[in-house]
Design a protein around this motif. Structure first.
Motif, PDB file in Angstrom:
ATOM      1  N   THR A 125       0.859  -1.194   0.000  1.00  0.00           N
ATOM      2  CA  THR A 125       0.000   0.000   0.000  1.00  0.00           C
ATOM      3  C   THR A 125       0.893   1.241   0.000  1.00  0.00           C
ATOM      4  N   ALA A 146      -8.657   1.432  -3.180  1.00  0.00           N
ATOM      5  CA  ALA A 146      -9.331   0.523  -2.256  1.00  0.00           C
ATOM      6  C   ALA A 146      -9.620  -0.777  -3.007  1.00  0.00           C
ATOM      7  N   VAL A 154      -5.679  -2.426   0.106  1.00  0.00           N
ATOM      8  CA  VAL A 154      -6.415  -1.191   0.387  1.00  0.00           C
ATOM      9  C   VAL A 154      -5.469  -0.170   1.024  1.00  0.00           C
ATOM     10  N   ILE A 157      -6.909   4.800   3.750  1.00  0.00           N
ATOM     11  CA  ILE A 157      -7.771   5.879   3.240  1.00  0.00           C
ATOM     12  C   ILE A 157      -7.943   7.028   4.254  1.00  0.00           C
ATOM     13  N   VAL A 175     -11.018   8.164  -4.305  1.00  0.00           N
ATOM     14  CA  VAL A 175     -10.769   6.762  -3.971  1.00  0.00           C
ATOM     15  C   VAL A 175     -11.168   5.887  -5.150  1.00  0.00           C
ATOM     16  N   ALA A 177     -12.219   2.491  -6.036  1.00  0.00           N
ATOM     17  CA  ALA A 177     -12.729   1.196  -5.571  1.00  0.00           C
ATOM     18  C   ALA A 177     -13.448   0.501  -6.728  1.00  0.00           C
ATOM     19  N   LEU A 184     -15.779  -4.636  -0.282  1.00  0.00           N
ATOM     20  CA  LEU A 184     -15.311  -3.908   0.900  1.00  0.00           C
ATOM     21  C   LEU A 184     -16.382  -3.636   1.962  1.00  0.00           C
ATOM     22  N   HIS A 189     -12.274  -3.037   6.529  1.00  0.00           N
ATOM     23  CA  HIS A 189     -11.454  -1.949   5.980  1.00  0.00           C
ATOM     24  C   HIS A 189     -12.169  -0.604   6.048  1.00  0.00           C
ATOM     25  N   TRP A 191     -12.635   2.571   3.997  1.00  0.00           N
ATOM     26  CA  TRP A 191     -12.396   2.820   2.565  1.00  0.00           C
ATOM     27  C   TRP A 191     -13.338   3.826   1.938  1.00  0.00           C
ATOM     28  N   SER A 192     -14.490   4.124   2.605  1.00  0.00           N
ATOM     29  CA  SER A 192     -15.571   4.820   1.894  1.00  0.00           C
ATOM     30  C   SER A 192     -15.798   6.231   2.438  1.00  0.00           C
TER      31      SER A 192
END
Ligand SMILES: *Cc1c(COP(=O)(O)O)cnc(C)c1O
Length: 352
Positions: A125, A146, A154, A157, A175, A177, A184, A189, A191-192
């Motif tokens: 990463t 991600a 991932v 983030i 991001v 994804a 995810l 994780h 990530w959003s």
């Protein structure tokens, strides 16, 4: 003309696309002759697209999402960087991406006239100190991945969002994804949009989402971000367009709607659990054979099975790609079942 038969999925091990869900296939056929790029004429599919964006918003942790269905992750990434560039007033704009970023960012930088600053990785990463070092007042966007294309990893983030917040300019945080977005939500994780100050995000229904090709997705935190993409459209009933392509696939939109309706969230969760279990099983089987395996954090396994073995199984019809480092890359899409993997391992044992 002989059209031939499309490939069967029974030996496809590295594709990021898969067999569409039956409902998605049916919906695509029904909406083949529609164009969401002309909402004045094709009202039903344009409404459907808004519903799909709402649904994608739920997946990516955004209650009032803006966005649209693009031709794929490439277009979504180009558009995210395009809006970031357009709202900045730099004459020498740059974008900071991890070395693990998809090659679509190379295309984006090229068509948009952005300097591509590639941050090295720390393991699989992105290195945060490297990102902080590369960001300056001309940085219009920082990208986090991600679910990376090669290893399914991932990036950190929330920490990247902090680096963006500390920047001397006013970059956006994007991001990617594209592949990971449909698995995810069922992991731990961060990530959003729910986890960090993300501005825009790419999530592709035509990958893990089981929609037909083409169905990519660009989601933005706020409608106002997309305003920087608008161009006037003199001869349409609508007056402006934010998309990159003009005529677009209504089939892709309808199929994404049908897939989401059938699978979100329970169906996607079950698929994730199956795929992840298969990834861990495959990793263990390969390790037991003495192969070096990059541990799968998402349903994607990279393993050093040897170049000769890759060539040998390819010759038997297996579709298997390599990472840049030369590892075999297994993407545990819905069509890659335990039976598929068992047959593959038998083949592998036979050829080496
Ligand atoms: C597949 C992928 C893309 C590109 O998407 P297309 O639909 O092939 O254009 C971008 N980013 C990531 C992380 C991907 O896996």
């Amino acid at each position: 003309m002989q059209l031939g038969t499309p490939q069967s999925f029974s030996r496809v091990l590295s594709s990021m696309c898969t067999e569409p869900h039956p409902a998605a296939r049916e919906a695509a056929e029904r909406f083949l002759a529609t164009n969401p790029g002309d909402p004045g004429t094709y009202e039903t599919v344009a409404d459907l697209e808004r519903t799909v964006v709402e649904r994608l918003g739920e997946i990516v942790g955004l209650s009032d999402p803006a966005g649209y269905l693009a031709s794929g992750g490439t277009e979504a990434n180009i558009q995210a960087l395009r809006l970031a560039r357009n709202r900045a007033d730099s004459t020498e704009p740059n974008v900071v991406v991890p070395a693990s970023a998809h090659f679509s960012f190379t295309k984006a930088a090229d068509v948009l006239g952005l300097e591509l600053r590639v941050a090295p990785l720390d393991g699989y990463t992105v290195s945060l100190p490297a990102v902080r070092e590369l960001v300056d007042e001309d940085t219009v966007a920082v990208v986090g991945v991600a679910g990376s294309t090669e290893y399914g990893r991932v990036d950190p983030i929330p920490a990247l969002a902090d680096a963006v917040a500390d920047a001397s300019g006013d970059p956006l945080f994007h991001v990617d994804a594209a592949w990971g977005g449909f698995v995810l939500p069922f992991t731990e994780h961060a990530w959003s949009f729910a986890d960090a100050a993300v501005d825009t995000l790419t999530i592709d229904p035509h990958k893990m989402g089981q929609a037909v090709v083409p169905a990519g997705g660009l989601i933005a935190r706020d409608e106002s971000l997309l305003a920087d993409l608008a161009v006037d459209t003199p001869y349409l009933e609508s007056t402006s367009q934010i998309t990159l392509t003009g005529t677009r696939s209504g089939a892709g939109v309808a199929s994404a709607a049908a897939a989401l309706d059938a699978l979100w969230p329970a169906g996607y969760r079950e698929q994730y659990e199956r795929s992840q279990a298969n990834a861990e099983w495959l990793a263990a089987e390969l390790r037991a054979r003495g192969d070096r395996v990059v541990s799968p954090t998402l349903p994607l396994v990279a393993a050093d099975i040897g170049r000769d073995a890759i060539d040998a199984v390819r010759a038997e019809g297996w579709r298997l790609s390599r990472t840049e480092q030369g590892e075999a890359r297994f993407v545990l899409q819905p069509h890659v079942t335990r039976e598929t993997l068992t047959a593959f391992l038998d083949e592998l044992d036979r050829v080496r």
